[in-house]
Design an enzyme around this catalytic site. Structure first.
Site, short mmCIF file in Angstrom:
data_model
loop_
_atom_site.label_atom_id
_atom_site.label_comp_id
_atom_site.label_asym_id
_atom_site.label_seq_id
_atom_site.Cartn_x
_atom_site.Cartn_y
_atom_site.Cartn_z
N GLU A 277 3.02 -3.72 0.17
CA GLU A 277 1.69 -3.28 0.10
C GLU A 277 1.29 -3.22 -1.21
OE1 GLU A 277 -0.90 0.24 1.96
OE2 GLU A 277 1.21 0.69 1.28
N ASP B 121 6.03 -0.52 2.19
CA ASP B 121 4.99 0.21 2.10
C ASP B 121 4.79 0.74 0.66
OD1 ASP B 121 2.94 2.34 3.40
OD2 ASP B 121 4.05 3.72 2.36
#
Length: 541
Positions: A247, A223
Site C-alpha cells: 500500500e 500495510d
C-alpha cells in the site's frame, strides 16, 4: 539484544508446505478483500448488533469466513485477502474505538484470539486451498499501537525503545519524515519501528518466513509500505518467498507510487494513480475527465516495472465507498469493468457488490450480513467478468491475454475503448439514461466480418452472447439508446474452447463454415453456367 535472541528462539517452528505463489501466479487471480470482523457471523448470532459507528468488534472470525466461502467462489473469485491476523491492542476503548480491523499491532508473532486460534486459521487456509484459491494476509510491520507518545514497550514484540524511532509527527511530503516519524495522532499514536535496525530486520525476516510456511500463506498485502525504508522490503519479502503487494496510499501521481515496485522494493503495489483516474472519469456527478485514464496508463507503462500485477480497485477500507461518490450504478459498472479487463489484478472490497455507501472510516467498514448476501446486479456483473477473465488466463484460451498490453483505441467525453489481446472493451461515462445519437466507434485491426461476442450483460440483464461483426472498414460501433452499460467483446475463435456463450459461438462457427464451403460451390456453378452459355453461343453462331 538478549530479549531479541530469546524472541527468535520461541518463534513457531512447525513448518508446512506453502504454495509460495509468485507474482507470475498471482497475476491471473482476482481477489475478494475481507475485514474478518465484518464478513460473516457464526450461525445463531445476532445479525442486528453491528453498527459501524460503534467502532467495536462485531464477531466475525476465520471460521465464519471459512463457512461462507461459497459466496466468494460462486462469484468467480480465485483469491481472498483477509485483514491482519496478528495480536492487537486489547484494552479500554480509545477515542477511535477498538481494533476490530486488525491494524493496531502489539506482537506480530502471536495470533489475534478475537478471530480464532491457530487451528481455525489452518482450517481456513486449508479450505481455501481445497477450492484451488489463494489466500493473502494483510501485514503490518511499520508500527505498533500505543495510547501515549511515551509507551511502556514491555508487552510488545520489541520491548525496548531503542528499536523504535523517537516520537515526531509526520511532515507529509518529506520522505524521511514519513519513514521515521509516527503515524496516528495523540489519541492513538502508532510508534514507528526502526526497520533499519539489523536486529529488527533479523526478527521480522525470521518471523515472516516461519509464518508463511506454518500457515501456507500465498501472498502478503503490506500495510503502509511507503512508511518503511525501501531496502527493507527485498529482505522481508525474500524471506517470505511469496508475492508481496504494498500500500502506497493515496497518491494520484504515477512516479511516487511506481518507485515502490521493482527488484529494490516490492513485487507490486495497489494502483492508486489509476483509482484516481477512474474516479475522475466515471464519477457522476464529476469532472468527466476520461483522458486522465489514458495519460495515467501511458505514464504507468513507462515507470512501473510490471503493470500486470498491480492491484486494481475501486474501494478499500480506507476510502469512501464508490456509491458514496457516485449516484449512478452504471458509473460503478463501467469503472469496475476497467479493473477486471485491463492490466492488473482486480480487487473487490466486500460490500462493493452490495452497493454499500459508507463515506469513510468507520462507516466504510460495514458488516456484510445485513445484505443477506444477495445476488445483486453488481455481483452478477462481477461473476460474468470473473468467468471471462478466468477463461482468458487459463490454458484453454490458447492466448496470452494476461500479459498482453492494454491499448487505448479511442476516447472522448462519452467514454473510452481499449484492446487487450483478443478482447475489446468499451466503457462509457453517460450513466443509466439512454442517449440518442451517442456512439462510440472503435477502429480495430481486424478484417471486415470478423466475429466477436459480447460476454457480459453489463448490469442490464441483456446483451450477453450477442454476435457482433466488424464492419467494412474495421469498425465496431456501440450505440447508447438503452443506457450506458459497459461492453466486453471477445474474438469468436477464442471462445471456441470455452463454455462462454457456447451455443451462440457454435452456431456462428457452423454458419461461417457453411458459408466458406458454399463459396467454391457457388463459384463452380457460376463457372459451369458461363461455360454452358459459351457453348450454346458457339453452336448458334
Amino acid at each position: 539484544m538478549t530479549r531479541l535472541l530469546w524472541t527468535l528462539a520461541v518463534l513457531p517452528l512447525a513448518i508446512q508446505n506453502a504454495l509460495a505463489a509468485t507474482a507470475e501466479q498471482w497475476r491471473g487471480r482476482s481477489i475478494y478483500q475481507i475485514i474478518t470482523d465484518r464478513f460473516a457471523l457464526a450461525e445463531g448470532a445476532d445479525l442486528n448488533a453491528c453498527d459501524p459507528g460503534d467502532k467495536t468488534y462485531c464477531g466475525g472470525t476465520w471460521n465464519s469466513i471459512r463457512e461462507n466461502l461459497d459466496y466468494i467462489q460462486d462469484a468467480g473469485f480465485t483469491a481472498i485477502w483477509i485483514s491482519p491476523v496478528n495480536q492487537n491492542y486489547d484494552g479500554p476503548a480509545t477515542d477511535y474505538g477498538d481494533p476490530y480491523h486488525g491494524y493496531w499491532m502489539k506482537d506480530v508473532t502471536k495470533l489475534n484470539d478475537r478471530f480464532g486460534d491457530e487451528n481455525d486459521l489452518h482450517a481456513l487456509v486449508e479450505e481455501v486451498h481445497k477450492r484451488k484459491m489463494y489466500i493473502m494476509v494483510d501485514i503490518v510491520v511499520n508500527n505498533v499501537m500505543a495510547t501515549s507518545t511515551n509507551p511502556d514497550y514491555s508487552d510488545y514484540l520489541f520491548k525496548d525503545a531503542a528499536y523504535y524511532h523517537p516520537y515526531c509527527g509526520i511532515e507529509w511530503g518529506n520522505t524521511q519524515s514519513e519513514q521515521n516519524c509516527w503515524m496516528g495522532d495523540s489519541k492513538v499514536p502508532l510508534p514507528d519501528v526502526d526497520t533499519s535496525n539489523p536486529d529488527v530486520v533479523s526478527v521480522y525476516t525470521r518471523w515472516i518466513k516461519d509464518f508463511v510456511a506454518t500457515y501456507s500463506i500465498d501472498g502478503l498485502r503490506i500495510d503502509a509500505a511507503k512508511h518503511v525504508n525501501k531496502d527493507f522490503w527485498p529482505q522481508f519479502c525474500g524471506a517470505a518467498g511469496v508475492f508481496c503487494i504494498g500500500e502506497v496510499f493515496g497518491d494520484a501521481a504515477v512516479e511516487p507510487v511506481a518507485q515502490w515496485q521493482g527488484a529494490d522494493a516490492l513485487d507490486s503495489v495497489l494502483n492508486f494513480p489509476m483509482y484516481s483516474a477512474l474516479v475522475s472519469a466515471f464519477q457522476i456527478p464529476g469532472p468527466n475527465n476520461v483522458s486522465m485514464i489514458s495519460s495515467v496508463l501511458e505514464e504507468s507503462k513507462a515507470k512501473f516495472t510490471d503493470l500486470t500485477v498491480l492491484g486494481n480497485f475501486l474501494e478499500n477500507q480506507d476510502l469512501p465507498r464508490w456509491s458514496n461518490l457516485s449516484v449512478d450504478p452504471q458509473a460503478m459498472y463501467n469503472a469496475m469493468t476497467w479493473t477486471f479487463m485491463s492490466d492488473g489484478i482486480p480487487i473487490v472490497y466486500a460490500g462493493q457488490e452490495q452497493y454499500f455507501h459508507g463515506a469513510g472510516d468507520p462507516y466504510n467498514r460495514e458488516p456484510l450480513w445485513p445484505s443477506n448476501y444477495a445476488n445483486t446486479t453488481a455481483r452478477q456483473l462481477i461473476s460474468e467478468l470473473n468467468v471471462v477473465r478466468n477463461f482468458l488466463v487459463s490454458n484453454d484460451s490458447d492466448v496470452d491475454w494476461v500479459t498482453a498490453p492494454t491499448v487505448i483505441k479511442t476516447e472522448s467525453d462519452v467514454g473510452i475503448a481499449f484492446e487487450k489481446g483478443p478482447v475489446i472493451t468499451v466503457l462509457t461515462t453517460i450513466g443509466s439514461p439512454g442517449r440518442n445519437a451517442t456512439n462510440i466507434v472503435v477502429q480495430t485491426d481486424y478484417p471486415s466480418e470478423t466475429l466477436f461476442f459480447e460476454v457480459t450483460s453489463g448490469g442490464f440483464g441483456d446483451g450477453r452472447c450477442i454476435q457482433w461483426v466488424v464492419g467494412s472498414e474495421g469498425h465496431l460501433e456501440v450505440e447508447y439508446t438503452k443506457g450506458g452499460r459497459p461492453r466486453v467483446f471477445v474474438l469468436g475463435t477464442v471462445l471456441e474452447n470455452s463454455h462462454i456463450c457456447h451455443e451462440e459461438v457454435s452456431w456462428a462457427i457452423v454458419h461461417e463454415g457453411l458459408k466458406s464451403a458454399a463459396a467454391p460451390i457457388q463459384a463452380s456453378l457460376v463457372a459451369g453456367a458461363v461455360g454452358l452459355f459459351a457453348a450454346w453461343m458457339s453452336i448458334q453462331y
